[in-house]
Design a protein around this motif. Sequence first.
Motif, mmCIF file in Angstrom:
data_model
loop_
_atom_site.group_PDB
_atom_site.id
_atom_site.type_symbol
_atom_site.label_atom_id
_atom_site.label_comp_id
_atom_site.label_asym_id
_atom_site.label_seq_id
_atom_site.Cartn_x
_atom_site.Cartn_y
_atom_site.Cartn_z
ATOM 1 N N MET A 1 28.185 30.619 19.870
ATOM 2 C CA MET A 1 27.297 30.474 21.019
ATOM 3 C C MET A 1 25.847 30.675 20.582
ATOM 4 S SD MET A 1 27.584 32.477 24.689
ATOM 5 C CE MET A 1 29.379 32.326 24.676
ATOM 6 N N THR A 2 24.969 29.785 21.033
ATOM 7 C CA THR A 2 23.547 29.884 20.676
ATOM 8 C C THR A 2 22.923 31.138 21.284
ATOM 9 O OG1 THR A 2 23.407 27.465 20.671
ATOM 10 C CG2 THR A 2 21.339 28.665 20.696
ATOM 11 N N LYS A 3 22.174 31.856 20.475
ATOM 12 C CA LYS A 3 21.525 33.089 20.922
ATOM 13 C C LYS A 3 20.148 32.776 21.508
ATOM 14 C CE LYS A 3 20.385 37.676 19.031
ATOM 15 N NZ LYS A 3 20.395 38.482 17.793
ATOM 16 N N VAL A 4 19.797 33.484 22.578
ATOM 17 C CA VAL A 4 18.482 33.341 23.199
ATOM 18 C C VAL A 4 17.784 34.690 23.165
ATOM 19 C CG1 VAL A 4 17.198 32.751 25.293
ATOM 20 C CG2 VAL A 4 19.299 31.504 24.728
ATOM 21 N N HIS A 5 16.608 34.730 22.546
ATOM 22 C CA HIS A 5 15.826 35.958 22.449
ATOM 23 C C HIS A 5 14.452 35.712 23.060
ATOM 24 C CE1 HIS A 5 14.476 39.804 21.209
ATOM 25 N NE2 HIS A 5 13.717 39.398 20.208
ATOM 26 N N LEU A 6 13.758 36.793 23.386
ATOM 27 C CA LEU A 6 12.473 36.710 24.071
ATOM 28 C C LEU A 6 11.438 37.594 23.384
ATOM 29 C CD1 LEU A 6 10.937 35.807 26.750
ATOM 30 C CD2 LEU A 6 11.724 37.968 27.707
ATOM 31 N N LEU A 7 10.257 37.033 23.153
ATOM 32 C CA LEU A 7 9.116 37.828 22.695
ATOM 33 C C LEU A 7 8.131 37.945 23.857
ATOM 34 C CD1 LEU A 7 8.396 36.425 19.102
ATOM 35 C CD2 LEU A 7 9.813 38.375 19.766
ATOM 36 N N MET A 8 7.621 39.156 24.086
ATOM 37 C CA MET A 8 6.801 39.429 25.271
ATOM 38 C C MET A 8 5.347 38.988 25.136
ATOM 39 S SD MET A 8 8.835 40.890 27.447
ATOM 40 C CE MET A 8 10.257 41.970 27.645
ATOM 41 N N LYS A 9 4.853 38.852 23.886
ATOM 42 C CA LYS A 9 3.448 38.467 23.705
ATOM 43 C C LYS A 9 3.263 37.854 22.321
ATOM 44 C CE LYS A 9 2.156 43.249 22.464
ATOM 45 N NZ LYS A 9 3.505 43.826 22.443
ATOM 46 N N LYS A 10 2.186 37.105 22.172
ATOM 47 C CA LYS A 10 1.958 36.361 20.926
ATOM 48 C C LYS A 10 1.829 37.281 19.722
ATOM 49 C CE LYS A 10 -3.111 35.905 21.190
ATOM 50 N NZ LYS A 10 -3.344 36.927 22.239
ATOM 51 N N CYS B 1 21.360 22.424 20.834
ATOM 52 C CA CYS B 1 21.318 23.499 19.836
ATOM 53 C C CYS B 1 22.726 23.897 19.403
ATOM 54 C CB CYS B 1 20.594 24.722 20.400
ATOM 55 S SG CYS B 1 18.824 24.500 20.560
ATOM 56 N N THR B 2 22.832 24.298 18.150
ATOM 57 C CA THR B 2 24.123 24.703 17.597
ATOM 58 C C THR B 2 24.222 26.225 17.515
ATOM 59 O OG1 THR B 2 23.173 24.461 15.389
ATOM 60 C CG2 THR B 2 24.389 22.580 16.260
ATOM 61 N N ASP B 3 25.438 26.720 17.254
ATOM 62 C CA ASP B 3 25.680 28.167 17.253
ATOM 63 C C ASP B 3 24.866 28.914 16.205
ATOM 64 O OD1 ASP B 3 27.401 27.682 19.270
ATOM 65 O OD2 ASP B 3 29.245 28.138 18.181
ATOM 66 N N ASP B 4 24.480 28.222 15.125
ATOM 67 C CA ASP B 4 23.724 28.911 14.072
ATOM 68 C C ASP B 4 22.228 28.934 14.363
ATOM 69 O OD1 ASP B 4 23.470 26.124 13.681
ATOM 70 O OD2 ASP B 4 22.949 26.422 11.577
ATOM 71 N N GLN B 5 21.818 28.364 15.495
ATOM 72 C CA GLN B 5 20.403 28.356 15.855
ATOM 73 C C GLN B 5 20.092 29.467 16.862
ATOM 74 O OE1 GLN B 5 20.221 24.132 17.044
ATOM 75 N NE2 GLN B 5 18.749 23.824 15.382
ATOM 76 N N THR B 6 18.857 29.971 16.807
ATOM 77 C CA THR B 6 18.380 30.947 17.783
ATOM 78 C C THR B 6 17.242 30.325 18.567
ATOM 79 O OG1 THR B 6 18.963 32.843 16.408
ATOM 80 C CG2 THR B 6 17.324 33.220 18.117
ATOM 81 N N GLY C 1 24.717 25.434 30.554
ATOM 82 C CA GLY C 1 25.650 25.797 29.481
ATOM 83 C C GLY C 1 25.743 27.303 29.306
ATOM 84 N N GLU C 2 26.446 27.711 28.251
ATOM 85 C CA GLU C 2 26.611 29.137 27.961
ATOM 86 C C GLU C 2 25.754 29.532 26.765
ATOM 87 O OE1 GLU C 2 30.625 30.366 27.502
ATOM 88 O OE2 GLU C 2 31.273 29.567 29.437
ATOM 89 N N TYR C 3 25.100 30.677 26.881
ATOM 90 C CA TYR C 3 24.238 31.183 25.816
ATOM 91 C C TYR C 3 24.432 32.688 25.691
ATOM 92 C CZ TYR C 3 21.842 26.690 26.090
ATOM 93 O OH TYR C 3 21.562 25.339 26.075
ATOM 94 N N GLU C 4 24.184 33.196 24.508
ATOM 95 C CA GLU C 4 24.223 34.635 24.274
ATOM 96 C C GLU C 4 22.805 35.174 24.428
ATOM 97 O OE1 GLU C 4 24.732 37.799 20.599
ATOM 98 O OE2 GLU C 4 25.443 35.742 20.305
ATOM 99 N N LEU C 5 22.576 35.980 25.464
ATOM 100 C CA LEU C 5 21.234 36.496 25.738
ATOM 101 C C LEU C 5 21.054 37.882 25.145
ATOM 102 C CD1 LEU C 5 20.778 35.649 29.549
ATOM 103 C CD2 LEU C 5 20.411 34.151 27.585
ATOM 104 N N THR C 6 19.905 38.113 24.498
ATOM 105 C CA THR C 6 19.552 39.474 24.094
ATOM 106 C C THR C 6 19.132 40.245 25.349
ATOM 107 O OG1 THR C 6 17.222 38.961 23.718
ATOM 108 C CG2 THR C 6 18.728 38.664 21.838
ATOM 109 N N ASP C 7 19.001 41.565 25.225
ATOM 110 C CA ASP C 7 18.612 42.371 26.386
ATOM 111 C C ASP C 7 17.246 41.950 26.934
ATOM 112 O OD1 ASP C 7 20.958 43.736 26.215
ATOM 113 O OD2 ASP C 7 20.076 45.704 25.793
ATOM 114 N N ALA C 8 16.320 41.598 26.040
ATOM 115 C CA ALA C 8 14.992 41.160 26.493
ATOM 116 C C ALA C 8 15.112 39.879 27.334
ATOM 117 C CB ALA C 8 14.078 40.920 25.298
ATOM 118 N N ALA C 9 15.940 38.946 26.872
ATOM 119 C CA ALA C 9 16.148 37.699 27.611
ATOM 120 C C ALA C 9 16.822 37.969 28.957
ATOM 121 C CB ALA C 9 16.970 36.731 26.774
#
Length: 245
Positions: free
Chosen positions: A1-10, A138-143, A174-182
């Motif tokens: 499952m593709t991972k989704v992460h979030l950065l809060m600022k540049k 996106c594929t499973d090896d992509q973030t 679709g289905e994605y693996e979300l980090t806590d930030a996401a």
Amino acid sequence: MTKVHLLMKKEDIKEEKMEAGNKIAVVLDVLLATTTIVSALKDGAKEVIPVLHSSEALEVAKEYSQGEFILAGELDTRPMAGFVYPSPTLIRENIKGKTLILSTTNGTVALRKSASANRVYIGSLLNNSAVAKSLQGCTDDQTILIICSGNSGEMSLEDFYGAGHLIDCLLNQGEYELTDAAKTAFYFYRGQDDPYEVLLDSYVGRLLDKYNQHPDLKIAASKGITSIVPILMEGKVIVEPTLSR
């Protein structure tokens, strides 16, 4: 499952980490850089060139003939002499067929710092659903790395809301693996009813309100009004070639 992460600022972007692995970046600066970019392309701009500061913008402008480009920029939300203010409503009038050279405090800097990712998308409330559709490949090896440009070292309410909207669009498709930030951005987004009120309540939103830029706020709050998917390629933002719209 593709991972989704979030950065809060540049300032959280680490360029060496961006280059490593298989990262797809989506940059958000809802008020106003990425909204302005999406809006300009929707209104017929040939391309958008994000630059780091005004002196680079003036250097890039030398490569074009008069009438082929619009020079737009702000620094710490203030207009810059000789530049059009980077407002979707101001730029719309003359952008068709031209190159937009854009310098902003946060959004264009975030784009440039993200350039070493495998692919860099430009998101906003206007086109997040179209970006989400493009990301289905996106594929499973992509973030997927969602980047909030923030506001001069601080997180910004409007970008956090925009990130939550993008994640909501992704999960609708679709289905994605979300980090806590996401997940935090997603839950925040789902708890809000009115995008305009959220944007208006942000620090930059209050500044735009003070200077009577309500038309720009209304554009920035308009969810899903275009299917344009802009990507950064070789320093220029263009509409994604494989899904030309």
